[in-house]
Design an enzyme around this catalytic site. Structure first.
Site, short mmCIF file in Angstrom:
data_model
loop_
_atom_site.label_atom_id
_atom_site.label_comp_id
_atom_site.label_asym_id
_atom_site.label_seq_id
_atom_site.Cartn_x
_atom_site.Cartn_y
_atom_site.Cartn_z
N ARG A 154 0.83 -1.22 0.00
CA ARG A 154 0.00 0.00 0.00
C ARG A 154 0.86 1.26 0.00
NH1 ARG A 154 -2.77 -3.26 3.88
NH2 ARG A 154 -4.81 -3.94 3.16
N ILE A 155 1.82 1.32 0.94
CA ILE A 155 2.63 2.55 1.04
C ILE A 155 3.63 2.63 -0.11
CG2 ILE A 155 4.27 3.83 2.48
CD1 ILE A 155 2.85 2.52 4.94
N ASP A 174 9.60 -6.84 -4.90
CA ASP A 174 8.55 -7.39 -4.04
C ASP A 174 8.12 -8.72 -4.66
OD1 ASP A 174 6.20 -8.09 -2.66
OD2 ASP A 174 5.69 -5.99 -2.30
N ALA A 233 11.31 4.50 6.14
CA ALA A 233 10.17 4.98 6.95
C ALA A 233 9.25 3.79 7.20
CB ALA A 233 9.44 6.11 6.24
N ALA A 234 9.86 2.59 7.26
CA ALA A 234 9.05 1.38 7.51
C ALA A 234 9.27 0.91 8.94
CB ALA A 234 9.41 0.30 6.50
N ASP A 259 13.38 7.34 9.55
CA ASP A 259 12.29 7.69 10.47
C ASP A 259 12.13 6.68 11.60
OD1 ASP A 259 9.94 9.18 11.29
OD2 ASP A 259 8.71 7.58 10.44
N GLU A 264 13.32 1.73 19.88
CA GLU A 264 12.61 3.00 20.04
C GLU A 264 11.93 3.01 21.40
OE1 GLU A 264 9.88 3.65 16.80
OE2 GLU A 264 11.45 3.52 15.29
N HIS A 282 10.22 8.55 14.33
CA HIS A 282 9.04 7.74 13.96
C HIS A 282 7.80 8.63 13.80
CE1 HIS A 282 7.31 3.40 14.23
NE2 HIS A 282 6.62 4.15 13.39
N GLY A 284 6.21 9.05 10.78
CA GLY A 284 5.50 8.74 9.52
C GLY A 284 4.00 8.86 9.61
N ALA A 285 3.43 8.46 10.73
CA ALA A 285 1.96 8.47 10.86
C ALA A 285 1.48 9.65 11.70
CB ALA A 285 1.50 7.17 11.50
N1 LIG Z 1 6.96 5.21 9.77
C1 LIG Z 1 5.69 5.04 10.09
O1 LIG Z 1 5.13 5.78 10.90
C2 LIG Z 1 4.90 3.97 9.43
C3 LIG Z 1 5.51 2.78 9.09
N2 LIG Z 1 4.76 1.78 8.51
C4 LIG Z 1 5.45 0.54 8.16
O2 LIG Z 1 5.33 0.35 6.77
C5 LIG Z 1 5.15 -1.03 6.54
C6 LIG Z 1 4.49 -1.26 5.19
O3 LIG Z 1 3.17 -0.82 5.23
P1 LIG Z 1 2.14 -1.14 4.04
O4 LIG Z 1 2.69 -0.71 2.75
O5 LIG Z 1 0.86 -0.56 4.46
O6 LIG Z 1 2.10 -2.71 4.10
P2 LIG Z 1 1.64 -3.71 2.95
O7 LIG Z 1 1.41 -5.00 3.62
O8 LIG Z 1 0.54 -3.10 2.15
O9 LIG Z 1 2.93 -3.80 2.01
C7 LIG Z 1 4.10 -4.47 2.38
C8 LIG Z 1 4.69 -5.08 1.12
O10 LIG Z 1 5.91 -5.71 1.48
C9 LIG Z 1 6.00 -6.91 0.71
N3 LIG Z 1 6.90 -7.84 1.38
C10 LIG Z 1 6.68 -8.56 2.51
N4 LIG Z 1 7.75 -9.30 2.81
C11 LIG Z 1 8.67 -9.05 1.85
C12 LIG Z 1 9.99 -9.50 1.61
N5 LIG Z 1 10.58 -10.37 2.44
N6 LIG Z 1 10.64 -9.02 0.54
C13 LIG Z 1 10.06 -8.13 -0.29
N7 LIG Z 1 8.80 -7.67 -0.13
C14 LIG Z 1 8.12 -8.12 0.93
C15 LIG Z 1 4.58 -7.43 0.63
O11 LIG Z 1 4.43 -8.30 -0.48
C16 LIG Z 1 3.79 -6.15 0.49
O12 LIG Z 1 3.54 -5.85 -0.87
C17 LIG Z 1 4.31 -1.48 7.74
O13 LIG Z 1 4.42 -2.87 7.99
C18 LIG Z 1 4.87 -0.67 8.87
O14 LIG Z 1 5.88 -1.37 9.52
C19 LIG Z 1 3.43 1.93 8.26
C20 LIG Z 1 2.80 3.09 8.58
C21 LIG Z 1 3.48 4.20 9.21
O1 LIG Z 2 1.90 4.10 15.86
C1 LIG Z 2 2.30 4.99 15.14
O2 LIG Z 2 1.88 6.12 15.20
C2 LIG Z 2 3.31 4.67 14.10
C3 LIG Z 2 2.68 4.21 12.86
C4 LIG Z 2 3.29 3.02 12.32
O3 LIG Z 2 4.48 2.82 12.38
C5 LIG Z 2 2.42 2.01 11.71
O4 LIG Z 2 1.23 2.29 11.55
O5 LIG Z 2 2.92 0.93 11.39
#
Ligand SMILES: NC(=O)C1=CN([C@@H]2O[C@H](COP(=O)(O)OP(=O)(O)OC[C@H]3O[C@@H](n4cnc5c(N)ncnc54)[C@H](O)[C@@H]3O)[C@@H](O)[C@H]2O)C=CC1
Ligand SMILES: O=C(O)CCC(=O)C(=O)O
Length: 325
Positions: A154-155, A174, A233-234, A259, A264, A282, A284-285
């Site tokens: 998604r992101i 991916d 930022a993951a 990020d 943490e 951190h 991002g959100a």
């Molecule tokens: N910095 C922040 O505040 C935030 C960080 N995040 C992080 O971002 C991450 C990703 O979020 P979304 O895109 O929503 O998740 P998502 O599940 O939609 O996308 C993750 C992608 O990673 C791929 N993937 C999984 N394992 C893999 C591997 N070993 N090698 C290559 N690709 C792989 C999946 O196929 C999927 O397409 C979250 O799990 C979270 O940890 C999310 C929101 C805010």
């Molecule tokens: O909890 C938060 O605000 C951080 C967001 C985040 O990293 C996530 O949604 O995966």
């Protein structure tokens, strides 16, 4: 629901006011600091629901202390701080808010990428410290460069769309994404080595799993161009901070935007020694929009669960009935 029988919702991190508005008077809301382990273990004892963000670790110990817990609701995406298997064993439904903060997270990644390309953070600090250092902080353009998106979920997809608008060539790694999805996004899928060898920027959008921890580590960082700038930022630990610091020191990486950290909260990292690394705690959100959406989403899930309804964003069942509750 009479208030004396109202389920107790324990909120262990800062959530938006909208969260509490959605819960309304049908729930007794209590607060604790989820990062304070003892406070969490005390407060969770009589909680029916636990609302968390990323700083509360919900593991087997917390679940064992939580005698009445029926649902853990994560106001965000990542579930790496929740032991979903242990929750399932304990009959606790786990839900998250998988689309609530994705735009904010994608915009943060793009912001970090631009900041690293143009040295915005160190130039800001230098100027405020009285130094007009134009030549020291010359940067690079995004247009015409290749960005490698690691994790096209998604992101990652939102980041790809936004960086294409900067006239970047977008490639991605991916192995789980459908090739048609990449085509739809105008993104070329590559294996990880090819992405590392050809990208001018690498941005990571993976969940933290045993497979992804250290994926961008010593070995990967020996394959990149020395001009590469890396954004994470993951989750901390997917990009190995020590390996990245060494690569920066040896001139094998030009810069980074980070990020998230392995541990943490933190106020130290080997990355803090480099002017070419921009860091944020951190964030991002951390936008009003994302927090409102995340809070409303999890509060709605809690309401549905206690009304005996299916919960669309549950990850280990569909309803409390599925968990034997
Ligand atoms: N910095 C922040 O505040 C935030 C960080 N995040 C992080 O971002 C991450 C990703 O979020 P979304 O895109 O929503 O998740 P998502 O599940 O939609 O996308 C993750 C992608 O990673 C791929 N993937 C999984 N394992 C893999 C591997 N070993 N090698 C290559 N690709 C792989 C999946 O196929 C999927 O397409 C979250 O799990 C979270 O940890 C999310 C929101 C805010
Ligand atoms: O909890 C938060 O605000 C951080 C967001 C985040 O990293 C996530 O949604 O995966």
């Amino acid at each position: 629901m009479p208030r004396s029988h109202a389920p107790v919702v324990l909120v262990s991190e800062k959530l938006s006011d909208a969260t509490l508005d959605v819960l309304g008077p049908d729930f007794v809301v209590r607060h604790c600091d989820g990062a304070d382990r003892d406070a969490l273990l005390d407060a969770v004892v009589d909680a029916d629901a636990l609302l968390i963000r990323s700083a509360t670790k919900v593991d087997a110990e917390v679940l064992a202390a939580a005698g009445r817990l029926r649902i853990v609701a994560r106001a965000g995406v990542g579930l790496d701080n929740v032991d979903v298997a242990a929750a399932t064993d304990a009959g606790v439904l786990v839900v998250n808010a998988p689309t609530s903060n994705i735009v904010s997270a994608a915009e943060m990644a793009v912001g970090l990428l631009l900041a690293t390309a143009r040295n915005i953070a160190p130039a800001n600090s230098a100027l405020k410290d009285g130094e007009w250092a134009r030549s020291r902080y010359a940067g690079v353009e995004l247009a015409g460069k290749t960005v490698g998106v690691v994790g096209l979920g998604r992101i990652g997809a939102l980041v790809a769309e936004r960086l294409a608008a900067f006239r970047m060539k977008v490639v991605a790694y991916d192995p789980y994404v459908k090739p048609e999805r990449a085509t739809e996004l105008g993104v070329e899928l590559l294996d990880l080595d090819s992405l590392l060898e050809t990208s001018d920027f690498v941005t990571v959008h993976l969940p933290k799993t045993p497979e992804t921890i250290g994926l961008i580590g010593e070995e990967a960082l020996r394959k990149v161009k020395p001009s590469v700038r890396i954004v994470n930022a993951a989750r901390g630990g997917i990009v190995d901070e020590t390996a990245l610091a060494l690569a920066l020191k040896e001139g094998r990486v030009a810069g980074a935007g980070i990020d998230v950290f392995e541990f943490e909260p933190t106020v130290e990292s080997p990355l803090f020694d480099f002017e070419s690394v921009v860091v944020t705690p951190h964030l991002g959100a951390s936008t009003s929009e994302a927090q409102e959406k995340a809070g409303v989403s999890v509060a709605t899930s809690v309401r549905l669960a206690f009304a005996g309804e299916p919960v669309p964003d549950a990850v280990n069942g569909s309803s409390l009935a599925d968990m034997g509750r």
